[in-house]
Motif scaffolding. Structure first.
Motif, mmCIF file in Angstrom:
data_model
loop_
_atom_site.group_PDB
_atom_site.id
_atom_site.type_symbol
_atom_site.label_atom_id
_atom_site.label_comp_id
_atom_site.label_asym_id
_atom_site.label_seq_id
_atom_site.Cartn_x
_atom_site.Cartn_y
_atom_site.Cartn_z
ATOM 1 N N ARG A 109 0.814 -1.216 0.000
ATOM 2 C CA ARG A 109 0.000 0.000 0.000
ATOM 3 C C ARG A 109 0.847 1.265 0.000
ATOM 4 N NH1 ARG A 109 -4.474 0.660 -1.674
ATOM 5 N NH2 ARG A 109 -5.189 2.109 -0.076
ATOM 6 N N SER A 110 1.984 1.228 0.665
ATOM 7 C CA SER A 110 2.807 2.434 0.801
ATOM 8 C C SER A 110 3.817 2.602 -0.320
ATOM 9 C CB SER A 110 3.540 2.410 2.151
ATOM 10 O OG SER A 110 4.365 1.258 2.230
ATOM 11 N N VAL A 111 3.811 1.694 -1.296
ATOM 12 C CA VAL A 111 4.719 1.793 -2.444
ATOM 13 C C VAL A 111 4.004 2.526 -3.571
ATOM 14 C CG1 VAL A 111 6.119 0.519 -4.111
ATOM 15 C CG2 VAL A 111 5.838 -0.358 -1.774
ATOM 16 N N GLY A 112 4.654 3.522 -4.154
ATOM 17 C CA GLY A 112 4.003 4.317 -5.186
ATOM 18 C C GLY A 112 4.898 4.636 -6.363
ATOM 19 N N ILE A 198 -8.542 9.643 1.116
ATOM 20 C CA ILE A 198 -7.967 8.678 2.050
ATOM 21 C C ILE A 198 -6.729 9.348 2.609
ATOM 22 C CG2 ILE A 198 -6.896 6.416 2.386
ATOM 23 C CD1 ILE A 198 -8.462 5.378 0.017
ATOM 24 N N PRO A 199 -6.681 9.598 3.898
ATOM 25 C CA PRO A 199 -5.520 10.292 4.472
ATOM 26 C C PRO A 199 -4.220 9.560 4.152
ATOM 27 C CG PRO A 199 -7.297 10.135 6.078
ATOM 28 C CD PRO A 199 -7.691 9.275 4.913
ATOM 29 N N LEU A 200 -3.178 10.331 3.938
ATOM 30 C CA LEU A 200 -1.887 9.753 3.571
ATOM 31 C C LEU A 200 -1.399 8.745 4.603
ATOM 32 C CD1 LEU A 200 0.450 9.875 1.505
ATOM 33 C CD2 LEU A 200 1.490 11.637 2.950
ATOM 34 N N ASP A 201 -1.627 9.037 5.886
ATOM 35 C CA ASP A 201 -1.119 8.131 6.915
ATOM 36 C C ASP A 201 -1.904 6.828 6.984
ATOM 37 O OD1 ASP A 201 -3.448 9.046 8.052
ATOM 38 O OD2 ASP A 201 -2.497 9.945 9.815
ATOM 39 N N HIS A 202 -2.966 6.680 6.184
ATOM 40 C CA HIS A 202 -3.692 5.415 6.118
ATOM 41 C C HIS A 202 -3.130 4.481 5.044
ATOM 42 C CE1 HIS A 202 -7.667 6.444 8.366
ATOM 43 N NE2 HIS A 202 -6.595 6.869 9.004
ATOM 44 N N TYR A 203 -2.115 4.947 4.339
ATOM 45 C CA TYR A 203 -1.483 4.077 3.349
ATOM 46 C C TYR A 203 -0.353 3.242 3.950
ATOM 47 C CZ TYR A 203 -4.075 5.884 -0.612
ATOM 48 O OH TYR A 203 -5.074 6.188 -1.508
ATOM 49 N N GLY A 204 -0.079 3.463 5.209
ATOM 50 C CA GLY A 204 0.975 2.705 5.867
ATOM 51 C C GLY A 204 2.357 3.269 5.557
ATOM 52 N N TRP A 205 3.361 2.687 6.165
ATOM 53 C CA TRP A 205 4.733 3.112 5.969
ATOM 54 C C TRP A 205 5.662 2.006 6.436
ATOM 55 C CZ3 TRP A 205 7.253 3.506 10.760
ATOM 56 C CH2 TRP A 205 6.416 3.608 11.877
ATOM 57 N N GLY A 355 8.180 -2.230 17.832
ATOM 58 C CA GLY A 355 6.987 -2.494 17.035
ATOM 59 C C GLY A 355 6.757 -1.541 15.892
ATOM 60 N N ALA A 356 7.789 -0.796 15.474
ATOM 61 C CA ALA A 356 7.611 0.224 14.442
ATOM 62 C C ALA A 356 7.107 -0.384 13.133
ATOM 63 C CB ALA A 356 8.926 0.960 14.208
ATOM 64 N N GLN A 357 7.695 -1.515 12.713
ATOM 65 C CA GLN A 357 7.296 -2.105 11.443
ATOM 66 C C GLN A 357 5.826 -2.525 11.459
ATOM 67 O OE1 GLN A 357 8.468 -2.248 8.570
ATOM 68 N NE2 GLN A 357 7.490 -3.940 7.498
ATOM 69 N N ARG A 358 5.389 -3.112 12.555
ATOM 70 C CA ARG A 358 3.984 -3.548 12.628
ATOM 71 C C ARG A 358 3.028 -2.357 12.680
ATOM 72 N NH1 ARG A 358 4.225 -8.118 17.225
ATOM 73 N NH2 ARG A 358 6.251 -7.157 17.593
ATOM 74 N N ARG A 359 3.447 -1.259 13.320
ATOM 75 C CA ARG A 359 2.597 -0.070 13.344
ATOM 76 C C ARG A 359 2.414 0.493 11.941
ATOM 77 N NH1 ARG A 359 5.831 1.489 17.510
ATOM 78 N NH2 ARG A 359 6.590 3.298 16.345
ATOM 79 N N GLY A 360 3.490 0.460 11.168
ATOM 80 C CA GLY A 360 3.398 0.951 9.805
ATOM 81 C C GLY A 360 2.449 0.126 8.957
ATOM 82 N N LEU A 361 2.495 -1.200 9.124
ATOM 83 C CA LEU A 361 1.586 -2.071 8.375
ATOM 84 C C LEU A 361 0.148 -1.906 8.858
ATOM 85 C CD1 LEU A 361 3.672 -5.361 8.047
ATOM 86 C CD2 LEU A 361 3.193 -3.680 6.289
ATOM 87 N N ARG A 362 -0.054 -1.716 10.140
ATOM 88 C CA ARG A 362 -1.411 -1.530 10.674
ATOM 89 C C ARG A 362 -2.065 -0.277 10.101
ATOM 90 N NH1 ARG A 362 0.561 -3.096 16.196
ATOM 91 N NH2 ARG A 362 0.075 -5.305 16.433
ATOM 92 N N ALA A 363 -1.265 0.744 9.832
ATOM 93 C CA ALA A 363 -1.809 1.955 9.209
ATOM 94 C C ALA A 363 -2.386 1.645 7.844
ATOM 95 C CB ALA A 363 -0.720 3.025 9.111
#
Length: 371
Positions: A109-112, A198-205, A355-363
């Motif tokens: 999702r976060s790849v563009g 769709i807010p940018l932060d909902h695309y994950g990171w 847990g940074a990686q999992r937080r990014g995927l949860r977004a």
């Protein structure tokens, strides 16, 4: 006239080809080990120890335990009737949890797609948190160059489920811009032009993990990319990490197989946990000692042959920039603007938090649920 690297006017490619040519024996050894199922034996003891230590730590944090083989006692006869019914082929267990696919969708999702405003050039980038996107220096080399591009998320095809709408973001180097020509990495700020959509932060990171041991030689890799500037694609077949090393003049890079095309520069290279282990930046052609580019039979190519049929060019491997080296280089970078340094510090702190990686995927999960 023979086609030579030095005539292509690309210092970046010449350096990459020289690095790879010096390590051609190591790549050949790993490829042979992959076919034999003994790839773990090709990596260094130091790197294997880091990999095993990290795997054990992650297993504990996820409530798992290492598999223990049941002992065969002297009074018990092993049951040989199961031979031929099922087995692990090779020296490692390649079974993956089914969530591998779901994780991959969220990771994508976060790849563009990065596109020039006049549609002349394309690249790939991915969100790394706090409205920042990472790609290659040769894709966005200066703040002025960055302003002439935009970043599009959701450019992908879905003929089964709901079609994913795309979101176009402008690039704002005034808010943040950092680039390293040596590493061929750039990090820029993107602007959410339509937060009501769709807010940018909902695309994950994706968090960049400094810790080594995320992958070992011979392991599969996955590359999410926009080849030729087209819709998003993923490479999950015939891809392996071929070489990586510490303590040398090439410690910043790693090499792997897997298809990429023009426009794939800046793509995240993932391990099977969908952690970014490298950023793709170049496919390196095979060359001889004179720098002549070779065809798939090992013969030097002429300019006319390569121009007429580029598919004749033999490529030795892809080269990527290692995540751990990106983090350390960004950490030591000097900024003329104080707020750029503040954003850098905040980003590094975010990446290193538990847990940074999992937080990014949860977004990214939030984005999927909104569609």
């Amino acid at each position: 006239m023979t086609l030579k690297l030095q005539n292509l006017n690309s210092v970046l490619l010449e350096k990459a080809a020289r690095r790879l040519r010096d390590r051609s024996g190591e790549l050949k050894k790993t490829r042979s080990a992959i076919l034999a199922g003994t790839q773990a034996e090709t990596d260094s003891k130091e790197r294997l120890a880091l990999y095993n230590q990290r795997a054990a730590t992650l297993a504990m944090s996820e409530g798992q335990t290492a598999p223990v083989q049941s002992p065969i006692f002297e009074e018990e006869k092993p049951d040989l009737t199961s031979i031929g019914k099922e087995a692990l082929i090779g020296t490692q267990n390649d079974l993956l949890p089914i969530e591998f696919f779901e994780y991959g969708l969220y990771a994508a999702r976060s790849v563009g797609r990065i596109e020039h405003v006049e549609g002349l050039r394309f690249g790939t980038g991915f969100l790394v948190g706090h409205g920042l996107m990472m790609t290659n220096h040769h894709v966005l080399s200066t703040p002025e160059d960055a302003k002439a591009h935009f970043f599009e998320l959701g450019a992908e095809t879905n003929r089964i489920g709901n079609q994913t709408p795309s979101k176009i973001c402008s690039i704002d180097p005034n808010r943040f811009f950092w680039a390293s020509e040596e590493l061929d990495i750039a990090v820029v700020a993107v602007v959410d032009e339509d937060p009501g959509f769709i807010p940018l932060d909902h695309y994950g990171w994706h968090a960049l993990i400094r810790q080594q041991g995320k992958i070992k030689k011979g392991d599969p890799i996955n590359i999410i990319q926009h080849p030729l500037g087209r819709n998003k694609a993923v490479v999950v077949h015939n891809n392996h990490l071929l070489h990586i090393e510490n303590g040398t003049d090439a410690h910043m890079f790693c090499w792997y197989s897997g298809d990429t095309q023009k426009g794939s520069s800046g793509s995240p290279v993932f391990n099977n946990r969908w952690e970014v282990v490298a950023v793709h930046h170049m496919a390196v052609p095979q060359t001889n000692a004179d720098g002549a580019i070779l065809d798939k039979h090992g013969n030097p190519l002429t300019r006319a042959q390569a121009r007429r049929n580029p598919s004749l060019i033999a490529y030795a491997a892809n080269e990527g920039i290692r995540t751990s080296r990106i983090v350390s280089t960004l950490e030591s970078a000097q900024f003329t603007k104080a707020h750029h340094a503040d954003i850098r510090d905040f980003l590094l702190k975010s990446w290193s938090s538990p847990g940074a990686q999992r937080r990014g995927l949860r977004a990214a999960v939030r984005s999927a649920q909104a569609l």
